[in-house]
Design a protein around this motif. Structure first.
Motif, short mmCIF file in Angstrom:
data_model
loop_
_atom_site.label_atom_id
_atom_site.label_comp_id
_atom_site.label_asym_id
_atom_site.label_seq_id
_atom_site.Cartn_x
_atom_site.Cartn_y
_atom_site.Cartn_z
N TYR A 1 -10.21 2.52 10.16
CA TYR A 1 -9.42 3.63 9.66
C TYR A 1 -8.21 3.99 10.03
O TYR A 1 -7.35 4.66 9.22
CB TYR A 1 -10.44 4.97 9.68
N THR B 1 -15.61 12.92 6.17
CA THR B 1 -15.61 13.81 7.22
C THR B 1 -14.86 13.30 8.42
O THR B 1 -14.90 13.78 9.41
CB THR B 1 -16.90 14.36 7.59
N ALA B 2 -14.49 11.86 8.26
CA ALA B 2 -13.98 11.18 9.48
C ALA B 2 -12.51 11.70 9.58
O ALA B 2 -11.66 12.11 8.83
CB ALA B 2 -13.71 9.75 8.88
N GLU B 3 -12.40 11.93 11.03
CA GLU B 3 -11.19 12.61 11.27
C GLU B 3 -9.99 11.93 11.18
O GLU B 3 -8.98 12.44 10.70
CB GLU B 3 -11.29 12.88 12.91
N GLN B 4 -9.88 10.53 11.28
CA GLN B 4 -8.72 9.75 10.84
C GLN B 4 -8.38 9.48 9.20
O GLN B 4 -7.37 9.25 9.05
CB GLN B 4 -9.06 8.42 11.35
N GLN C 1 -8.53 12.27 7.29
CA GLN C 1 -8.47 13.85 6.66
C GLN C 1 -6.91 14.05 5.74
O GLN C 1 -6.82 14.90 4.64
CB GLN C 1 -8.20 14.71 7.69
N GLN C 2 -5.98 13.02 5.98
CA GLN C 2 -4.66 13.22 5.14
C GLN C 2 -4.67 11.87 4.15
O GLN C 2 -3.50 11.76 3.37
CB GLN C 2 -3.64 13.17 6.12
N LYS D 1 -10.73 17.94 2.61
CA LYS D 1 -9.42 18.21 2.88
C LYS D 1 -8.35 17.11 2.10
O LYS D 1 -7.31 17.40 1.88
CB LYS D 1 -9.10 18.13 4.27
#
Length: 200
Positions: free
Chosen positions: A96, A126-129, A131-132, A167
């Protein structure tokens, strides 16, 4: 007329495997058998012609084990796409970092995969890396008579709720990697949502 069976996905032609560009990676994800490598082969062939015209017979594919890496030219923009095999889902997160865009494929003609595809899609979102990261969800295999409509698939996946809560910027398309239907829209999405590298 082209005919086909239900066997999905993938073995990428090794002749077009190039080094990725730093910070310019698009990941191609989905459960096993959804048609990821066939899509990648089709997109590469299209990049040589900038059109779905005369794609020809679909190439032979086998289930992908591991990862396939290829470069696609979209309006003089070089975009590196990495396909990850469905069996590699537990280690997808290790790829990611530096990912700019994600294409997530779903088999619209296989209702038995809905739950597993939904679980993996939610894991990606939902993976933090990521989110954008821009996300393109493809409902593939709409050439088959047994495929579920976009309305049906959105209902099964509760897609409106997913998009509302996510997001990321999420786009949804119906495609057929088999006959090329909808692939022009995939090209447009790649050009709009991926920086890539402009070549002279």
């Amino acid at each position: 007329m082209l005919t086909r069976d239900r066997v999905g996905a993938s073995l990428m032609c090794p002749a077009r495997v190039l080094k990725p560009l730093p910070g310019a990676m698009c990941l191609l994800l989905g459960v096993t058998g959804v048609g990821k490598t066939l899509l990648l082969k089709r997109l590469y062939k299209m990049s040589l012609k900038e059109s779905t015209d005369e794609l020809g017979e679909p190439p032979t594919t086998l289930p992908t084990v591991g990862t396939n890496l290829t470069d696609i030219m979209v309006n003089k923009k070089r975009i590196t796409v990495r396909e990850l095999g469905g069996c590699m889902a537990p280690i997808w997160p290790s790829y990611y970092r530096d990912c700019e865009a994600v294409i997530f494929m779903i088999d619209a003609a296989n209702p038995t995969q809905v739950s597993s595809s939904c679980i993996q899609l939610l894991s990606v979102l939902t993976a933090e890396q990521l989110q954008q990261t821009s996300i393109l969800i493809l409902f593939n295999k709409v050439d088959l008579s047994c495929y579920m409509s976009l309305v049906e698939m959105k209902s099964l996946f509760r897609m409106d709720d997913i998009i509302a809560c996510a997001k990321q910027h999420i786009s949804v398309l119906e495609v057929s990697a088999w006959d090329g239907r909808g692939l022009d829209e995939v090209f447009k999405w790649l050009h709009s949502h991926h920086k890539g590298k402009h070549l002279p």
